[in-house]
Design a protein around this motif. Structure first.
Motif, PDB file in Angstrom:
ATOM      1  N   THR A   1       0.811  -1.220   0.000  1.00  0.00           N
ATOM      2  CA  THR A   1       0.000   0.000   0.000  1.00  0.00           C
ATOM      3  C   THR A   1       0.845   1.270   0.000  1.00  0.00           C
ATOM      4  OG1 THR A   1      -0.123  -0.103   2.418  1.00  0.00           O
ATOM      5  CG2 THR A   1      -1.913  -1.137   1.169  1.00  0.00           C
ATOM      6  N   PHE A   2       2.155   1.139   0.253  1.00  0.00           N
ATOM      7  CA  PHE A   2       3.031   2.301   0.237  1.00  0.00           C
ATOM      8  C   PHE A   2       4.082   2.133  -0.850  1.00  0.00           C
ATOM      9  CE2 PHE A   2       4.566  -0.805   3.243  1.00  0.00           C
ATOM     10  CZ  PHE A   2       5.914  -0.905   2.976  1.00  0.00           C
ATOM     11  N   ASP A   3       4.885   3.168  -1.037  1.00  0.00           N
ATOM     12  CA  ASP A   3       5.894   3.172  -2.102  1.00  0.00           C
ATOM     13  C   ASP A   3       7.157   2.461  -1.628  1.00  0.00           C
ATOM     14  OD1 ASP A   3       7.231   3.656  -4.410  1.00  0.00           O
ATOM     15  OD2 ASP A   3       7.570   5.785  -4.065  1.00  0.00           O
ATOM     16  N   ALA A   4       7.307   1.180  -2.012  1.00  0.00           N
ATOM     17  CA  ALA A   4       8.476   0.388  -1.611  1.00  0.00           C
ATOM     18  C   ALA A   4       9.558   0.544  -2.665  1.00  0.00           C
ATOM     19  CB  ALA A   4       8.089  -1.080  -1.454  1.00  0.00           C
ATOM     20  N   ARG A   5      10.602   1.300  -2.319  1.00  0.00           N
ATOM     21  CA  ARG A   5      11.678   1.575  -3.276  1.00  0.00           C
ATOM     22  C   ARG A   5      12.917   0.731  -3.045  1.00  0.00           C
ATOM     23  NH1 ARG A   5      11.384   6.454  -6.306  1.00  0.00           N
ATOM     24  NH2 ARG A   5       9.324   7.380  -6.109  1.00  0.00           N
ATOM     25  N   SER A   6      12.922  -0.109  -2.004  1.00  0.00           N
ATOM     26  CA  SER A   6      14.051  -0.997  -1.753  1.00  0.00           C
ATOM     27  C   SER A   6      13.557  -2.219  -0.995  1.00  0.00           C
ATOM     28  CB  SER A   6      15.148  -0.287  -0.951  1.00  0.00           C
ATOM     29  OG  SER A   6      14.732  -0.065   0.381  1.00  0.00           O
ATOM     30  N   THR A   7      14.408  -3.227  -0.903  1.00  0.00           N
ATOM     31  CA  THR A   7      14.035  -4.457  -0.203  1.00  0.00           C
ATOM     32  C   THR A   7      14.097  -4.303   1.311  1.00  0.00           C
ATOM     33  OG1 THR A   7      16.303  -5.283  -0.210  1.00  0.00           O
ATOM     34  CG2 THR A   7      14.929  -5.827  -2.119  1.00  0.00           C
ATOM     35  N   HIS A   8      14.796  -3.272   1.791  1.00  0.00           N
ATOM     36  CA  HIS A   8      15.001  -3.040   3.234  1.00  0.00           C
ATOM     37  C   HIS A   8      15.723  -4.215   3.886  1.00  0.00           C
ATOM     38  CE1 HIS A   8      12.648   0.665   3.476  1.00  0.00           C
ATOM     39  NE2 HIS A   8      11.778   0.101   2.683  1.00  0.00           N
ATOM     40  N   ASN A   9      16.516  -4.934   3.105  1.00  0.00           N
ATOM     41  CA  ASN A   9      17.311  -6.043   3.633  1.00  0.00           C
ATOM     42  C   ASN A   9      18.468  -6.287   2.665  1.00  0.00           C
ATOM     43  OD1 ASN A   9      18.281  -8.799   4.136  1.00  0.00           O
ATOM     44  ND2 ASN A   9      16.562  -8.955   5.543  1.00  0.00           N
ATOM     45  N   THR A  10      19.666  -5.946   3.097  1.00  0.00           N
ATOM     46  CA  THR A  10      20.828  -5.995   2.202  1.00  0.00           C
ATOM     47  C   THR A  10      21.092  -7.387   1.654  1.00  0.00           C
ATOM     48  OG1 THR A  10      21.841  -4.152   3.397  1.00  0.00           O
ATOM     49  CG2 THR A  10      23.296  -5.502   2.016  1.00  0.00           C
ATOM     50  N   TYR A  11      21.062  -8.399   2.531  1.00  0.00           N
ATOM     51  CA  TYR A  11      21.418  -9.753   2.088  1.00  0.00           C
ATOM     52  C   TYR A  11      20.316 -10.363   1.227  1.00  0.00           C
ATOM     53  CZ  TYR A  11      25.468  -9.456   5.070  1.00  0.00           C
ATOM     54  OH  TYR A  11      26.665  -9.068   5.620  1.00  0.00           O
ATOM     55  N   LEU A  12      19.071 -10.021   1.508  1.00  0.00           N
ATOM     56  CA  LEU A  12      17.979 -10.453   0.631  1.00  0.00           C
ATOM     57  C   LEU A  12      18.140  -9.825  -0.743  1.00  0.00           C
ATOM     58  CD1 LEU A  12      15.240 -11.758   0.039  1.00  0.00           C
ATOM     59  CD2 LEU A  12      14.147  -9.766   1.102  1.00  0.00           C
ATOM     60  N   GLU A  13      18.511  -8.555  -0.766  1.00  0.00           N
ATOM     61  CA  GLU A  13      18.705  -7.876  -2.043  1.00  0.00           C
ATOM     62  C   GLU A  13      19.866  -8.487  -2.823  1.00  0.00           C
ATOM     63  OE1 GLU A  13      19.957  -3.427  -3.592  1.00  0.00           O
ATOM     64  OE2 GLU A  13      18.767  -3.617  -1.755  1.00  0.00           O
ATOM     65  N   LEU A  14      20.958  -8.820  -2.125  1.00  0.00           N
ATOM     66  CA  LEU A  14      22.094  -9.455  -2.802  1.00  0.00           C
ATOM     67  C   LEU A  14      21.701 -10.808  -3.382  1.00  0.00           C
ATOM     68  CD1 LEU A  14      25.077  -8.662  -0.411  1.00  0.00           C
ATOM     69  CD2 LEU A  14      24.777  -7.847  -2.750  1.00  0.00           C
ATOM     70  N   ALA A  15      20.943 -11.590  -2.629  1.00  0.00           N
ATOM     71  CA  ALA A  15      20.517 -12.903  -3.117  1.00  0.00           C
ATOM     72  C   ALA A  15      19.638 -12.767  -4.355  1.00  0.00           C
ATOM     73  CB  ALA A  15      19.761 -13.649  -2.015  1.00  0.00           C
ATOM     74  N   LEU A  16      18.785 -11.758  -4.366  1.00  0.00           N
ATOM     75  CA  LEU A  16      17.926 -11.533  -5.537  1.00  0.00           C
ATOM     76  C   LEU A  16      18.732 -11.021  -6.723  1.00  0.00           C
ATOM     77  CD1 LEU A  16      14.923  -9.831  -3.717  1.00  0.00           C
ATOM     78  CD2 LEU A  16      14.809 -11.995  -4.958  1.00  0.00           C
ATOM     79  N   ASN A  17      19.740 -10.220  -6.463  1.00  0.00           N
ATOM     80  CA  ASN A  17      20.493  -9.594  -7.552  1.00  0.00           C
ATOM     81  C   ASN A  17      21.555 -10.507  -8.161  1.00  0.00           C
ATOM     82  OD1 ASN A  17      19.080  -7.192  -7.382  1.00  0.00           O
ATOM     83  ND2 ASN A  17      20.557  -6.222  -6.009  1.00  0.00           N
ATOM     84  N   ILE A  18      22.360 -11.170  -7.316  1.00  0.00           N
ATOM     85  CA  ILE A  18      23.504 -11.943  -7.842  1.00  0.00           C
ATOM     86  C   ILE A  18      23.419 -13.429  -7.513  1.00  0.00           C
ATOM     87  CG2 ILE A  18      24.994  -9.926  -7.738  1.00  0.00           C
ATOM     88  CD1 ILE A  18      26.294 -11.064  -5.247  1.00  0.00           C
ATOM     89  N   GLY A  19      22.375 -13.877  -6.839  1.00  0.00           N
ATOM     90  CA  GLY A  19      22.198 -15.298  -6.579  1.00  0.00           C
ATOM     91  C   GLY A  19      22.762 -15.743  -5.233  1.00  0.00           C
ATOM     92  N   ILE A  20      22.424 -16.960  -4.861  1.00  0.00           N
ATOM     93  CA  ILE A  20      22.835 -17.525  -3.569  1.00  0.00           C
ATOM     94  C   ILE A  20      24.348 -17.722  -3.467  1.00  0.00           C
ATOM     95  CG2 ILE A  20      22.620 -19.544  -2.066  1.00  0.00           C
ATOM     96  CD1 ILE A  20      19.734 -19.800  -2.978  1.00  0.00           C
ATOM     97  N   PRO A  21      25.044 -18.229  -4.504  1.00  0.00           N
ATOM     98  CA  PRO A  21      26.508 -18.381  -4.368  1.00  0.00           C
ATOM     99  C   PRO A  21      27.207 -17.061  -4.063  1.00  0.00           C
ATOM    100  CG  PRO A  21      25.707 -19.620  -6.261  1.00  0.00           C
ATOM    101  CD  PRO A  21      24.560 -18.791  -5.792  1.00  0.00           C
ATOM    102  N   GLY A  22      26.785 -15.997  -4.701  1.00  0.00           N
ATOM    103  CA  GLY A  22      27.413 -14.700  -4.493  1.00  0.00           C
ATOM    104  C   GLY A  22      27.206 -14.174  -3.088  1.00  0.00           C
ATOM    105  N   VAL A  23      25.970 -14.236  -2.590  1.00  0.00           N
ATOM    106  CA  VAL A  23      25.704 -13.715  -1.248  1.00  0.00           C
ATOM    107  C   VAL A  23      26.340 -14.603  -0.182  1.00  0.00           C
ATOM    108  CG1 VAL A  23      23.492 -14.929  -0.899  1.00  0.00           C
ATOM    109  CG2 VAL A  23      23.910 -12.743   0.235  1.00  0.00           C
ATOM    110  N   THR A  24      26.447 -15.902  -0.452  1.00  0.00           N
ATOM    111  CA  THR A  24      27.115 -16.807   0.489  1.00  0.00           C
ATOM    112  C   THR A  24      28.607 -16.481   0.588  1.00  0.00           C
ATOM    113  OG1 THR A  24      25.530 -18.575  -0.005  1.00  0.00           O
ATOM    114  CG2 THR A  24      27.602 -19.212   1.051  1.00  0.00           C
TER     115      THR A  24
END
Length: 395
Positions: free
Chosen positions: A340-363
């Motif tokens: 219902t509000f304007d979500a401009r980020s994931t508000h979670n760095t490691y979740l964002e990394l996993a979404l962006n570069i995959g599990i091997p990268g964030v691990t």
């Protein structure tokens, strides 16, 4: 008499080699260039500028032209430093941890399979350009000098944002759903809150107070401004980060009292275990109280709703992710997150990394961070200034 002693001090046939004047000038120029690049990188990373919108619906540019010029200006500055000190430049980037190599491969792979290759490539290029000056400065002049620059920038930013808020409240105080929350010269109040939290910890000192100096009074005044800005942002995340960062900084100081490295390693391991069990209790207690004080829930603005929608997306692309910096793009967040509000980020760095570069990268990045922190926490430098800088680097 002194000249005669100096002549007899060196063996026969010895000729002292004087440092060429051009060499001295080149070293001075290299430091000047790298210092300017470091400050410019810090400024561009914060995104501070005049007239950024107080309401997201105003339609003002998120990345104004001066910020783009500042980013592009880092390229010739880094290139000039490379010409001045090629060996030092190459030495810094020739020693990489295997974990960082995996992260780099993951970033490049994510671009290949990105849902928007152009945006991912631009994002990676921007991160590299911003990261090069701080890395070079720290490697060339050490932790102490690097944190001294960070401290000066933090002090200047603290005073600038207080004055900016007083002079231009129409831009510095947010409207809309964030009405009344201070963002200063930043684009968003959360960014200001996190910056003030990190800056406050950087300005903290764990050493004994010596003779009172004007620089100390200025530092204390800046720290008070930072605390005032943190409260004014109404960012519960920033408040919790400030408390945890301060406690951790002094906790590491206590650990470093013990001279035996093996014992310190055991203490560090025990500290990780205690933090693991205690964090949940602290989160449910202190963090809940802080969130409620700002009229929010324990997830700090209902972010669990965002995370519940994003977590399943990781398993759709677990190896490559959706592309570097993809979940920093407003249109991508709008496509995958329905709130219902304007979500401009994931508000979670490691979740964002996993979404962006995959599990091997964030691990790999997580393992790199943990091993580096553990190693640095078990090392005590005899120099108090170096030891203090190392503690802040850990935090």
């Amino acid at each position: 008499e002194n000249a005669a002693l100096a002549r007899h001090h060196y063996p026969a046939g010895y000729h002292r080699q004087s440092v060429p004047r051009w060499r001295v000038r080149r070293d001075v120029l290299a430091k000047l260039v790298l210092t300017i690049a470091f400050y410019a990188s810090l400024w561009r990373a914060t995104g501070m500028w005049y007239g950024l919108p107080a309401n997201f619906d105003d339609g003002a540019a998120v990345d104004p032209l001066p910020m783009k010029i500042l980013l592009y200006g880092l390229i010739p500055l880094s290139g000039l430093y490379f010409l001045l000190e090629q060996k030092q430049f190459l030495r810094v980037f020739s020693r990489f941890s295997p974990f960082i190599v995996v992260v780099g491969i993951s970033c490049l792979t994510s671009i290949v399979f990105s849902i928007d290759k152009t945006a991912s490539l631009k994002g990676l290029a921007a991160v590299i350009v911003l990261a090069i000056p701080p890395l070079l400065y720290r490697a060339r002049y050490g932790n102490v000098e690097a944190f001294r620059v960070l401290g000066r920038f933090a002090i200047a930013a603290a005073f600038i944002n207080v004055l900016y808020t007083a002079a231009f409240p129409q831009f510095a105080i947010m409207r809309g759903s964030y009405a009344g929350m201070v963002k200063g010269a930043f684009y968003h109040k959360n960014t200001l809150g996190q910056f003030c939290s990190i800056s406050f910890v950087c300005l903290l000192s764990t050493e004994k107070l010596g003779r009172l100096r004007y620089s100390t009074l200025i530092r204390w005044a800046a720290m008070l401004c930072l605390l005032a800005l943190i409260v004014a942002t109404k960012s519960s995340t920033a408040v919790v980060l400030t408390m945890f960062g301060s406690m951790m900084l002094y906790g590491i100081r206590v650990i470093h009292i013990y001279p035996n490295r093996l014992f310190r390693s055991f203490v560090v391991f025990l500290l990780f275990v205690i933090i693991g069990f205690g964090a949940s209790f602290v989160y449910l207690g202190v963090a809940s109280a802080v969130a409620e004080a700002f009229g929010k829930d324990i997830t700090f603005s209902g972010r669990t709703n965002i995370w519940e929608q994003l977590l399943p997306l990781i398993w759709d692309r677990p190896l490559t992710g959706y592309g570097f910096a993809m979940f920093r793009q407003p249109d991508v967040m709008e496509e995958y997150v329905k709130v219902t509000f304007d979500a401009r980020s994931t508000h979670n760095t490691y979740l964002e990394l996993a979404l962006n570069i995959g599990i091997p990268g964030v691990t790999a990045w997580t393992l790199f961070a943990l091993t580096r922190v553990f190693r640095k926490m078990t090392i005590v430098d005899p120099d108090p200034a170096e030891s203090g800088a190392r503690r802040k680097e850990i935090v």
